[in-house]
Design a protein around this motif. Structure first.
Motif, PDB file in Angstrom:
ATOM      1  N   LEU A 128       0.864  -1.176   0.000  1.00 54.71           N
ATOM      2  CA  LEU A 128       0.000   0.000   0.000  1.00 54.71           C
ATOM      3  C   LEU A 128       0.901   1.226   0.000  1.00 54.71           C
ATOM      4  O   LEU A 128       1.931   1.247   0.676  1.00 54.71           O
ATOM      5  CB  LEU A 128      -0.902   0.013   1.237  1.00 54.71           C
ATOM      6  N   ALA A 129       0.532   2.259  -0.736  1.00 59.05           N
ATOM      7  CA  ALA A 129       1.406   3.425  -0.867  1.00 59.05           C
ATOM      8  C   ALA A 129       0.614   4.711  -0.791  1.00 59.05           C
ATOM      9  O   ALA A 129      -0.546   4.778  -1.223  1.00 59.05           O
ATOM     10  CB  ALA A 129       2.167   3.371  -2.194  1.00 59.05           C
ATOM     11  N   SER A 130       1.246   5.733  -0.251  1.00 54.14           N
ATOM     12  CA  SER A 130       0.656   7.072  -0.294  1.00 54.14           C
ATOM     13  C   SER A 130       0.931   7.685  -1.661  1.00 54.14           C
ATOM     14  O   SER A 130       1.821   7.241  -2.403  1.00 54.14           O
ATOM     15  CB  SER A 130       1.243   7.955   0.816  1.00 54.14           C
ATOM     16  N   ALA A 131       0.172   8.721  -1.989  1.00 53.80           N
ATOM     17  CA  ALA A 131       0.271   9.316  -3.323  1.00 53.80           C
ATOM     18  C   ALA A 131       1.641   9.934  -3.591  1.00 53.80           C
ATOM     19  O   ALA A 131       2.028  10.106  -4.747  1.00 53.80           O
ATOM     20  CB  ALA A 131      -0.820  10.372  -3.499  1.00 53.80           C
ATOM     21  N   ASP A 132       2.390  10.259  -2.532  1.00 52.53           N
ATOM     22  CA  ASP A 132       3.710  10.865  -2.732  1.00 52.53           C
ATOM     23  C   ASP A 132       4.820   9.818  -2.874  1.00 52.53           C
ATOM     24  O   ASP A 132       5.995  10.168  -3.001  1.00 52.53           O
ATOM     25  CB  ASP A 132       4.049  11.811  -1.572  1.00 52.53           C
ATOM     26  N   ALA A 133       4.479   8.540  -2.860  1.00 53.57           N
ATOM     27  CA  ALA A 133       5.485   7.487  -2.976  1.00 53.57           C
ATOM     28  C   ALA A 133       6.118   7.516  -4.368  1.00 53.57           C
ATOM     29  O   ALA A 133       5.451   7.797  -5.370  1.00 53.57           O
ATOM     30  CB  ALA A 133       4.861   6.123  -2.710  1.00 53.57           C
ATOM     31  N   ARG A 134       7.395   7.226  -4.403  1.00 43.21           N
ATOM     32  CA  ARG A 134       8.141   7.189  -5.658  1.00 43.21           C
ATOM     33  C   ARG A 134       8.990   5.930  -5.684  1.00 43.21           C
ATOM     34  O   ARG A 134       9.571   5.542  -4.666  1.00 43.21           O
ATOM     35  CB  ARG A 134       9.039   8.429  -5.799  1.00 43.21           C
ATOM     36  N   PHE A 135       9.090   5.322  -6.869  1.00 42.79           N
ATOM     37  CA  PHE A 135       9.760   4.042  -7.012  1.00 42.79           C
ATOM     38  C   PHE A 135      10.796   4.135  -8.128  1.00 42.79           C
ATOM     39  O   PHE A 135      10.515   4.685  -9.198  1.00 42.79           O
ATOM     40  CB  PHE A 135       8.737   2.943  -7.336  1.00 42.79           C
ATOM     41  N   SER A 136      11.974   3.591  -7.878  1.00 45.07           N
ATOM     42  CA  SER A 136      13.029   3.676  -8.887  1.00 45.07           C
ATOM     43  C   SER A 136      14.048   2.572  -8.680  1.00 45.07           C
ATOM     44  O   SER A 136      14.324   2.164  -7.551  1.00 45.07           O
ATOM     45  CB  SER A 136      13.727   5.045  -8.821  1.00 45.07           C
ATOM     46  N   ALA A 137      14.606   2.100  -9.800  1.00 47.73           N
ATOM     47  CA  ALA A 137      15.721   1.155  -9.788  1.00 47.73           C
ATOM     48  C   ALA A 137      16.888   1.844 -10.515  1.00 47.73           C
ATOM     49  O   ALA A 137      17.125   1.593 -11.699  1.00 47.73           O
ATOM     50  CB  ALA A 137      15.330  -0.153 -10.484  1.00 47.73           C
ATOM     51  N   PRO A 138      17.605   2.737  -9.833  1.00 51.66           N
ATOM     52  CA  PRO A 138      18.608   3.569 -10.494  1.00 51.66           C
ATOM     53  C   PRO A 138      20.006   2.951 -10.561  1.00 51.66           C
ATOM     54  O   PRO A 138      20.974   3.651 -10.851  1.00 51.66           O
ATOM     55  CB  PRO A 138      18.633   4.816  -9.597  1.00 51.66           C
ATOM     56  N   GLU A 139      20.130   1.639 -10.306  1.00 50.61           N
ATOM     57  CA  GLU A 139      21.452   1.025 -10.197  1.00 50.61           C
ATOM     58  C   GLU A 139      22.334   1.296 -11.415  1.00 50.61           C
ATOM     59  O   GLU A 139      23.528   1.599 -11.268  1.00 50.61           O
ATOM     60  CB  GLU A 139      21.323  -0.497  -9.983  1.00 50.61           C
ATOM     61  N   VAL A 140      21.774   1.157 -12.627  1.00 51.52           N
ATOM     62  CA  VAL A 140      22.627   1.329 -13.817  1.00 51.52           C
ATOM     63  C   VAL A 140      23.174   2.752 -13.904  1.00 51.52           C
ATOM     64  O   VAL A 140      24.235   2.980 -14.493  1.00 51.52           O
ATOM     65  CB  VAL A 140      21.870   0.961 -15.108  1.00 51.52           C
ATOM     66  N   ARG A 141      22.480   3.706 -13.318  1.00 51.45           N
ATOM     67  CA  ARG A 141      22.976   5.091 -13.317  1.00 51.45           C
ATOM     68  C   ARG A 141      24.123   5.278 -12.326  1.00 51.45           C
ATOM     69  O   ARG A 141      24.775   6.316 -12.343  1.00 51.45           O
ATOM     70  CB  ARG A 141      21.836   6.058 -12.982  1.00 51.45           C
ATOM     71  N   ARG A 142      24.327   4.298 -11.471  1.00 55.73           N
ATOM     72  CA  ARG A 142      25.439   4.338 -10.509  1.00 55.73           C
ATOM     73  C   ARG A 142      26.558   3.378 -10.901  1.00 55.73           C
ATOM     74  O   ARG A 142      27.500   3.178 -10.149  1.00 55.73           O
ATOM     75  CB  ARG A 142      24.954   3.970  -9.107  1.00 55.73           C
ATOM     76  N   GLY A 143      26.436   2.746 -12.066  1.00 46.35           N
ATOM     77  CA  GLY A 143      27.427   1.767 -12.488  1.00 46.35           C
ATOM     78  C   GLY A 143      27.242   0.410 -11.837  1.00 46.35           C
ATOM     79  O   GLY A 143      28.146  -0.428 -11.861  1.00 46.35           O
ATOM     80  N   LEU A 144      26.060   0.166 -11.255  1.00 46.67           N
ATOM     81  CA  LEU A 144      25.758  -1.087 -10.571  1.00 46.67           C
ATOM     82  C   LEU A 144      24.658  -1.837 -11.332  1.00 46.67           C
ATOM     83  O   LEU A 144      24.206  -1.394 -12.387  1.00 46.67           O
ATOM     84  CB  LEU A 144      25.315  -0.794  -9.132  1.00 46.67           C
ATOM     85  N   VAL A 145      24.256  -2.977 -10.808  1.00 38.24           N
ATOM     86  CA  VAL A 145      23.179  -3.753 -11.426  1.00 38.24           C
ATOM     87  C   VAL A 145      22.143  -4.131 -10.367  1.00 38.24           C
ATOM     88  O   VAL A 145      22.498  -4.374  -9.213  1.00 38.24           O
ATOM     89  CB  VAL A 145      23.711  -5.035 -12.109  1.00 38.24           C
ATOM     90  N   PRO A 146      20.850  -4.205 -10.754  1.00 34.07           N
ATOM     91  CA  PRO A 146      19.790  -4.571  -9.794  1.00 34.07           C
ATOM     92  C   PRO A 146      19.685  -6.085  -9.653  1.00 34.07           C
ATOM     93  O   PRO A 146      18.627  -6.680  -9.884  1.00 34.07           O
ATOM     94  CB  PRO A 146      18.542  -3.960 -10.433  1.00 34.07           C
ATOM     95  N   ALA A 147      20.772  -6.720  -9.255  1.00 31.70           N
ATOM     96  CA  ALA A 147      20.890  -8.171  -9.348  1.00 31.70           C
ATOM     97  C   ALA A 147      19.812  -8.928  -8.590  1.00 31.70           C
ATOM     98  O   ALA A 147      19.138  -9.798  -9.154  1.00 31.70           O
ATOM     99  CB  ALA A 147      22.274  -8.597  -8.863  1.00 31.70           C
ATOM    100  N   GLN A 148      19.632  -8.619  -7.309  1.00 33.48           N
ATOM    101  CA  GLN A 148      18.723  -9.428  -6.497  1.00 33.48           C
ATOM    102  C   GLN A 148      17.287  -8.929  -6.498  1.00 33.48           C
ATOM    103  O   GLN A 148      16.369  -9.690  -6.169  1.00 33.48           O
ATOM    104  CB  GLN A 148      19.254  -9.510  -5.056  1.00 33.48           C
ATOM    105  N   ILE A 149      17.063  -7.667  -6.865  1.00 34.82           N
ATOM    106  CA  ILE A 149      15.671  -7.193  -6.896  1.00 34.82           C
ATOM    107  C   ILE A 149      14.974  -7.564  -8.201  1.00 34.82           C
ATOM    108  O   ILE A 149      13.746  -7.623  -8.257  1.00 34.82           O
ATOM    109  CB  ILE A 149      15.571  -5.664  -6.672  1.00 34.82           C
ATOM    110  N   LEU A 150      15.752  -7.833  -9.247  1.00 35.64           N
ATOM    111  CA  LEU A 150      15.160  -8.056 -10.571  1.00 35.64           C
ATOM    112  C   LEU A 150      14.152  -9.206 -10.595  1.00 35.64           C
ATOM    113  O   LEU A 150      13.043  -9.037 -11.133  1.00 35.64           O
ATOM    114  CB  LEU A 150      16.275  -8.278 -11.601  1.00 35.64           C
ATOM    115  N   PRO A 151      14.461 -10.385 -10.030  1.00 36.67           N
ATOM    116  CA  PRO A 151      13.467 -11.467 -10.076  1.00 36.67           C
ATOM    117  C   PRO A 151      12.169 -11.109  -9.362  1.00 36.67           C
ATOM    118  O   PRO A 151      11.083 -11.510  -9.805  1.00 36.67           O
ATOM    119  CB  PRO A 151      14.173 -12.636  -9.375  1.00 36.67           C
ATOM    120  N   TRP A 152      12.271 -10.359  -8.266  1.00 36.61           N
ATOM    121  CA  TRP A 152      11.071  -9.985  -7.521  1.00 36.61           C
ATOM    122  C   TRP A 152      10.234  -8.979  -8.299  1.00 36.61           C
ATOM    123  O   TRP A 152       8.999  -9.043  -8.288  1.00 36.61           O
ATOM    124  CB  TRP A 152      11.468  -9.427  -6.159  1.00 36.61           C
TER     125      TRP A 152
END
Length: 265
Positions: A128-152
């Motif tokens: 459940l989220a409030s209207a001001d909630a924001r979601f992002s997977a910015p790993e590639v912008r940091r030179g990283l990868v979203p390895a473990q969150i991707l399957p979920w």
């Protein structure tokens, strides 16, 4: 500022609340925070009297993901590879632990739910989220990868939407997150969010404890979110990227609030 109590845990009968408590860092996951959370999850696995876990964040944010000050620590490449490999393995195990709890897990999201924070969102049973909630997977912008969150994310949103979120690296608002299936319900503000959480808890407590736990076990029996081989490959991939000069530049540029070098060429 030190983290004296990185996770605030309270209990009201069968309902356990865990508040990520590093508001000065938007509740980014420090080693102390994840160790406290892991301890709670281990206790809940064998707690037959707890029926609901509500996970939220202090200070108007949910979780900004991994604390990049720890990723960027000064150490040799070999030391970084080993440390980040183990860290990422534990991250994947943590999401599994949340999903496998016999309790129903509700993520109540305000503000930022970024990077690893998305793993908490997607491994919870209900978000459940409030209207001001924001979601992002910015790993590639940091030179990283979203390895473990991707399957979920793939399980919750589907492969197409998860691919867009992780490859584009943009910020998704609450309404879009609901449209993609990442969030189940959007509430207008924090007060409405808390009322919706309370109502959802009330609904859950009408279910028989054994039947709820068995239903969760059946959901788990449908199959793993990712194979053990993927989890290991993901951990090694994250470690490689964390030890790469791209990550050093990506994290440095993030801290300095400037564009990374690959955007300037």
């Amino acid at each position: 500022m030190t983290d004296e109590t990185p996770v605030l845990v309270t209990r009201d009968g069968p309902v356990v609340r865990a508040v990520l408590n590093r508001p000065h860092r938007r509740n980014a996951m420090s080693q102390a925070l994840v160790e406290a959370l892991d301890l709670l999850l281990a206790k809940l696995r064998t707690d037959t009297t707890a029926r609901v876990l509500v996970l939220s964040g202090a200070g108007g944010h949910f979780c900004a993901g991994l604390d990049l000050t720890e990723v960027g620590a000064v150490e040799t490449r070999e030391q970084k590879l080993e440390r980040q490999h183990l860290r990422n393995q534990r991250t994947g195990a943590r999401f599994n632990a949340i999903a496998e709890l016999p309790q129903v897990v509700i993520a109540a999201v305000e503000g930022a739910a970024y990077a690893g924070g998305l793993g908490f969102v997607a491994s919870a049973d209900i978000c459940l989220a409030s209207a001001d909630a924001r979601f992002s997977a910015p790993e590639v912008r940091r030179g990283l990868v979203p390895a473990q969150i991707l399957p979920w994310l793939v399980r919750r949103m589907g492969r197409s939407e998860a691919a867009r979120l992780c490859l584009q690296g943009h910020v998704m608002d609450a309404e879009e997150a609901a449209r993609t299936g990442l969030v189940h319900q959007v509430l207008p503000d924090a007060s409405a969010l808390e009322r919706a959480v309370a109502a959802t808890v009330g609904d859950i407590l009408q279910g028989a404890p054994g039947a709820l736990a068995e239903t969760k076990a059946l959901l788990a029996a449908l199959g793993p979110v990712a194979t053990p081989e993927y989890a290991e490959a993901g951990a090694r991939s994250f470690a490689r990227r964390a030890a790469d000069p791209e990550a050093e530049e990506g994290i440095a540029s993030f801290k300095a609030r400037r564009k990374p070098s690959w955007m300037l060429s």
